[in-house]
Design an enzyme around this catalytic site. Structure first.
Site, PDB file in Angstrom:
ATOM      1  N   LEU A 166       0.824  -1.205   0.000  1.00  0.00           N
ATOM      2  CA  LEU A 166       0.000   0.000   0.000  1.00  0.00           C
ATOM      3  C   LEU A 166       0.861   1.259   0.000  1.00  0.00           C
ATOM      4  O   LEU A 166       0.598   2.214  -0.721  1.00  0.00           O
ATOM      5  CB  LEU A 166      -0.935  -0.037   1.213  1.00  0.00           C
ATOM      6  CG  LEU A 166      -1.980   1.071   1.303  1.00  0.00           C
ATOM      7  CD1 LEU A 166      -3.299   0.517   1.836  1.00  0.00           C
ATOM      8  CD2 LEU A 166      -1.501   2.182   2.221  1.00  0.00           C
ATOM      9  N   GLN A 226       2.332   2.061  -3.361  1.00  0.00           N
ATOM     10  CA  GLN A 226       1.359   2.628  -4.280  1.00  0.00           C
ATOM     11  C   GLN A 226       0.990   4.058  -3.902  1.00  0.00           C
ATOM     12  O   GLN A 226       0.781   4.909  -4.765  1.00  0.00           O
ATOM     13  CB  GLN A 226       0.089   1.757  -4.301  1.00  0.00           C
ATOM     14  CG  GLN A 226      -0.975   2.228  -5.267  1.00  0.00           C
ATOM     15  CD  GLN A 226      -0.496   2.246  -6.703  1.00  0.00           C
ATOM     16  OE1 GLN A 226       0.406   1.492  -7.069  1.00  0.00           O
ATOM     17  NE2 GLN A 226      -1.094   3.096  -7.525  1.00  0.00           N
ATOM     18  N   GLU A 227       0.904   4.333  -2.611  1.00  0.00           N
ATOM     19  CA  GLU A 227       0.470   5.652  -2.146  1.00  0.00           C
ATOM     20  C   GLU A 227       1.504   6.740  -2.430  1.00  0.00           C
ATOM     21  O   GLU A 227       1.153   7.832  -2.878  1.00  0.00           O
ATOM     22  CB  GLU A 227       0.174   5.615  -0.641  1.00  0.00           C
ATOM     23  CG  GLU A 227      -1.109   4.892  -0.262  1.00  0.00           C
ATOM     24  CD  GLU A 227      -2.348   5.717  -0.568  1.00  0.00           C
ATOM     25  OE1 GLU A 227      -2.218   6.834  -1.089  1.00  0.00           O
ATOM     26  OE2 GLU A 227      -3.462   5.233  -0.291  1.00  0.00           O
ATOM     27  N   SER A 228       2.754   6.464  -2.139  1.00  0.00           N
ATOM     28  CA  SER A 228       3.737   7.551  -2.146  1.00  0.00           C
ATOM     29  C   SER A 228       5.052   7.224  -2.826  1.00  0.00           C
ATOM     30  O   SER A 228       5.887   8.121  -2.977  1.00  0.00           O
ATOM     31  CB  SER A 228       4.029   7.972  -0.706  1.00  0.00           C
ATOM     32  OG  SER A 228       4.696   6.913  -0.010  1.00  0.00           O
ATOM     33  N   TYR A 280      -5.893   1.120  -8.227  1.00  0.00           N
ATOM     34  CA  TYR A 280      -5.208   1.132  -6.935  1.00  0.00           C
ATOM     35  C   TYR A 280      -5.228  -0.264  -6.302  1.00  0.00           C
ATOM     36  O   TYR A 280      -4.186  -0.770  -5.859  1.00  0.00           O
ATOM     37  CB  TYR A 280      -5.906   2.146  -6.039  1.00  0.00           C
ATOM     38  CG  TYR A 280      -5.364   2.268  -4.636  1.00  0.00           C
ATOM     39  CD1 TYR A 280      -4.349   3.166  -4.340  1.00  0.00           C
ATOM     40  CD2 TYR A 280      -5.886   1.511  -3.581  1.00  0.00           C
ATOM     41  CE1 TYR A 280      -3.866   3.302  -3.045  1.00  0.00           C
ATOM     42  CE2 TYR A 280      -5.403   1.627  -2.294  1.00  0.00           C
ATOM     43  CZ  TYR A 280      -4.397   2.537  -2.028  1.00  0.00           C
ATOM     44  OH  TYR A 280      -3.919   2.666  -0.742  1.00  0.00           O
TER      45      TYR A 280
END
Length: 656
Positions: free
Chosen positions: A511, A514-516, A621
């Site tokens: 996660l 993918q987020e940052s 996502y």
């Protein structure tokens, strides 16, 4: 500093100009000269000081960043430059990031001015265009009597989304092209009517010799149901108004649109009848956020099959609706209605395999297994991993290729990477640094120079430049290194906080990646921040749950951001049946939305749930996080992995 520049120049000459720019002794000479002047030159450019830029152009010409002052000066008055100036710059800095950007921007600007003659000689220097730039180039080609350009833009011709102005310009040109048939124009017109694009629809109608009244459109829009009750059905104009009216009613109230379709479709030609059903189906399929899933929408897509060809966007919505309801014959029809390019995408090949597999007969199963085999061997992204699972195979961590000392030497010599590293060293704006890096990666990728890409990724990772390291490592073709593609910074912190809340750290890393991409200061356009992109409202909720006083400043702290993010992911996992797919969707779109997308009754396969998520951002996502988690399980030494570990069936929704 003058002595330093003399030393650099002497060294440069001593080594016989082994490199195109800069000093040979590592990056120190280059970086020092650039560090002294690049940011000053940028400030001069920002203030419009062309005289000062000329001075920097002369003093920086031996630096790796020496082309920037000239680029900024040309860019200041780009629309007034003769094409020869742009071409001269491109020839002196061949295959460079800023030469390509300058050429692309120039062509776009000249197309806005309708100055196609000056744009034409610059087009060959536009080698990596985005959509808007591609459309500008297409306009120039069309004005040069290129007969093939419009065929290449057929999909765009039918797109009813928000397109750049240059792409809308291509569409306007295509209206008058003899290559566009009456059916092509009919398909475009009806799509525009469905989308409520009155101005565009009138222009298309005019190209067909059809006069549509703005006053009539306005009257219909004010009360579409009333119009439908007594709508005339005698000619092409009547059919256009009919499609427009049914679309406006359906947008306002899907149930009313579904109910009105049969009556609207009475006593009209078959092609019109089928498009009326498709109009309601498409709107129903793209308003799931408001209307939820409705099986009748898929029935109407089926009823529209065999009419006008499906546009790419219509075919995809049709396919996702069919996947959602496990209507495998409809899945095959929808995929068969796609363009060849769409059909060849991994996602639709996977769903074609799923559809064949569900048929049950031996030949169909053989076809399905053949599709899965090809997907399983062609990569390790989401649909490749799903195909491996369908074959009963596990994901095995690939051999970890390492860059050689020669690769690092070549990295030092590569002008594109040297520019990127120098910009990073002097804290130049990300817009320049990332552009140079991405360009350098692209050049290496086009040459399939995996050694250079791995060397660049390793050096970037050593510098803590994690997002660019991942970007480079992901572009290798034959040699791969998962430890670079799936970096694990802050490992002790991630492992500790994940274990504290019984969360698999592979999922937490998946996660976070993918987020940052591990950019600590990352900020989204909606206010989410940090490694795990936590919204302030979410942080307040987590702080309260943990018995802490919320302080907005702590979100920028790596430690707190990971602690809050893992806690929140664990919390919504508990709220959503302990299901990783649901919780991942909930982390991105909110737990209530993830819950609303569950089926009303019965379970649904996780891959069907994911493919039918109505928000494209959340859909992609979830796919990426599940893929990342599978890879991180291997990187963290958790043994043999399988994406099925994360893709548990989605239970029916339980009303709260």
């Amino acid at each position: 500093m003058n002595r330093l520049r003399v030393l650099c120049a002497t060294t440069y000459q001593f080594y016989g100009r082994l490199f195109a720019l800069g000093c040979v002794l590592g990056t120190s000479c280059v970086a020092s000269a650039a560090e002294e002047q690049f940011n000053d030159a940028l400030r001069a450019a920002s203030s419009g000081n062309t005289a000062l830029l000329d001075q920097y152009s002369a003093s920086m010409q031996q630096d790796s960043l020496g082309y920037y002052p000239e680029y900024w000066k040309l860019n200041m008055s780009l629309g007034y430059q003769p094409s020869g100036n742009i071409i001269d710059f491109a020839k002196r800095y061949p295959q460079s990031a800023m030469a390509e950007k300058l050429a692309a921007d120039y062509v776009e600007e000249k197309v806005k001015q309708a100055d196609y003659s000056n744009a034409r000689p610059v087009v060959p220097y536009v080698t990596n265009p985005d959509q808007a730039e591609s459309c500008a180039v297409a306009q120039v080609r069309a004005k040069s009597d290129d007969p093939l350009v419009f065929a290449e833009f057929k999909d765009l011709w039918l797109n009813t989304g928000n397109l750049p102005e240059s792409c809308q310009g291509v569409g306007r040109m295509m209206l008058t092209s003899p290559l566009m048939s009456t059916q092509d124009k009919q398909q475009r017109l009806w799509g525009e009517l469905r989308a409520g694009q009155i101005d565009k629809a009138q222009a298309t109608a005019n190209a067909m010799g059809l006069n549509l009244s703005l006053a009539q459109f306005n009257q219909i829009q004010s009360n579409p149901l009333n119009y439908l009750w007594s709508a005339p059905k005698n000619n092409d104009a009547d059919y256009a108004y009919l499609i427009f009216a049914l679309a406006r009613l359906t947008e306002t109230d899907l149930d009313s649109g579904l109910s009105a379709t049969n009556r609207a479709a009475e006593n009209v030609p078959e092609a019109v009848q089928k498009y009326l059903y498709r109009t309601v189906a498409y709107i129903g399929g793209t308003t799931v956020l408001k209307n939820n899933f409705n099986r009748i929408v898929l029935n109407y897509f089926d009823a529209s099959y065999g009419g006008l060809p499906f546009s790419p966007e219509e075919a995809e919505v049709y396919a996702r609706q069919a996947v959602r309801f496990g209507a495998w014959d409809s899945v095959m029809r929808a995929i068969g209605s796609m363009t060849i390019t769409q059909q060849q995408e991994d996602r639709w090949q996977y769903w074609l395999g799923r559809a064949y597999e569900q048929r049950g007969d031996a030949n169909s199963k053989r076809i399905a297994m053949g599709i899965y085999q090809q997907l399983a061997q062609s990569g390790d992204d989401y649909h490749n991993l799903l195909a491996q699972e369908r074959l009963g195979k596990n994901y095995n961590k690939r051999e970890q290729a390492q860059p050689s000392s020669r690769d690092f030497q070549r990295l030092d010599q590569d002008i594109h990477f040297r520019r990127a590293f120098t910009l990073k060293k002097i804290n130049a704006p990300d817009s320049y640094t990332n552009r140079e890096w991405n360009w350098a990666v692209r050049q290496a990728y086009l040459r399939e120079d995996d050694g250079l890409l791995l060397a660049a990724a390793q050096r970037a990772a050593d510098l803590g430049w994690y997002d660019r390291a991942i970007y480079a490592a992901n572009r290798t073709v034959k040699k791969h290194n998962d430890n670079l593609s799936y970096l694990t910074p802050h490992q002790n912190t991630v492992l500790s906080y994940s274990q504290n809340v019984n969360l698999d750290p592979a999922w937490a890393y998946g996660l976070m990646r993918q987020e940052s991409r591990f950019v600590t200061h990352a900020r989204s356009n909606v206010g989410a921040g940090g490694l795990m992109q936590i919204m302030p409202t979410t942080a307040k909720q987590v702080a309260k749950q943990m018995g802490e006083t919320y302080n907005p400043a702590v979100l920028t702290d790596m430690n707190t951001n990971i602690r809050y993010g893992t806690y929140y992911l664990s919390m919504i996992q508990g709220q959503l049946n302990g299901n990783a797919v649901l919780a991942t969707a909930g982390y991105n779109a909110g737990p209530n939305r993830a819950r609303r997308w569950q089926a009303n009754t019965g379970t649904i396969a996780a891959d069907q749930y994911v493919e039918s998520i109505p928000l494209s951002e959340t859909r992609d996502y979830v796919k990426n996080v599940m893929t990342n988690a599978t890879h991180y399980g291997a990187v963290l030494g958790q043994g043999i992995q399988n994406i099925g570990k994360w893709m548990r069936a989605i239970p029916a929704r339980i009303e709260q």
